[in-house]
Scaffold this active site. Sequence first.
Site, PDB file in Angstrom:
ATOM      1  N   SER A  31       0.863  -1.175   0.000  1.00  0.00           N
ATOM      2  CA  SER A  31       0.000   0.000   0.000  1.00  0.00           C
ATOM      3  C   SER A  31       0.898   1.222   0.000  1.00  0.00           C
ATOM      4  O   SER A  31       2.056   1.143   0.416  1.00  0.00           O
ATOM      5  CB  SER A  31      -0.868  -0.009   1.264  1.00  0.00           C
ATOM      6  OG  SER A  31      -1.490   1.244   1.470  1.00  0.00           O
ATOM      7  N   TYR A  44      -2.081  -0.616  10.784  1.00  0.00           N
ATOM      8  CA  TYR A  44      -2.125  -0.900   9.346  1.00  0.00           C
ATOM      9  C   TYR A  44      -0.820  -0.454   8.682  1.00  0.00           C
ATOM     10  O   TYR A  44      -0.215  -1.205   7.911  1.00  0.00           O
ATOM     11  CB  TYR A  44      -3.326  -0.199   8.706  1.00  0.00           C
ATOM     12  CG  TYR A  44      -3.472  -0.492   7.232  1.00  0.00           C
ATOM     13  CD1 TYR A  44      -4.067  -1.672   6.803  1.00  0.00           C
ATOM     14  CD2 TYR A  44      -3.016   0.402   6.276  1.00  0.00           C
ATOM     15  CE1 TYR A  44      -4.200  -1.955   5.451  1.00  0.00           C
ATOM     16  CE2 TYR A  44      -3.146   0.136   4.921  1.00  0.00           C
ATOM     17  CZ  TYR A  44      -3.734  -1.036   4.509  1.00  0.00           C
ATOM     18  OH  TYR A  44      -3.850  -1.314   3.177  1.00  0.00           O
TER      19      TYR A  44
END
Length: 175
Positions: A31, A44
């Site tokens: 990501s 995350y």
Amino acid sequence: MSRNKSLAWTTKAFLPTMLEINHGHIVTVASSLGLFSTAGVEDYCASKFGVVGFHESLSHELKAAEKDGIKTTLVCPYLVDTGMFRGCRIRKEIEPFLPPLKPDYCVKQAMKAILTDQPMICTPRLMYIVTFMKSILPFEAVVCMYRFLGADKCMYPFIAQRKQATNNNEAKNGI
């Protein structure tokens, strides 16, 4: 963290044969939040930074072992419109230029990168600039850039929605 474990286990399962025949392609999906972070989603970001680190280390290991037949591609998309971070908002004046990405667009960009042996793909390309700026600017300048983009608190609406949904579920269940 289980996704990181699956990354390691999948690599462990396929890499020995790839090394033996010096052929293959390892694709790691991370990501943009594995390249730079934001407030409110530390867990995350930490897991995605770990994925990027794993990929980079493995890529260096393959180069050091002169296994040029094994290619690697790191995929780092910006916010993908899957609903996972529904409510995430950057500065409203910037949103038209950085809307959430459609999943099929991300897949097409990743496939293009894989088929052309591109070592890394950031979508949109603006993410390369943010990553570059983060690496050359002092931390306080990066904070100013994040604030300008509205990226410093972009997850706050998402977190508030999740908290509201949790509270509603607890109220419904009498907790």
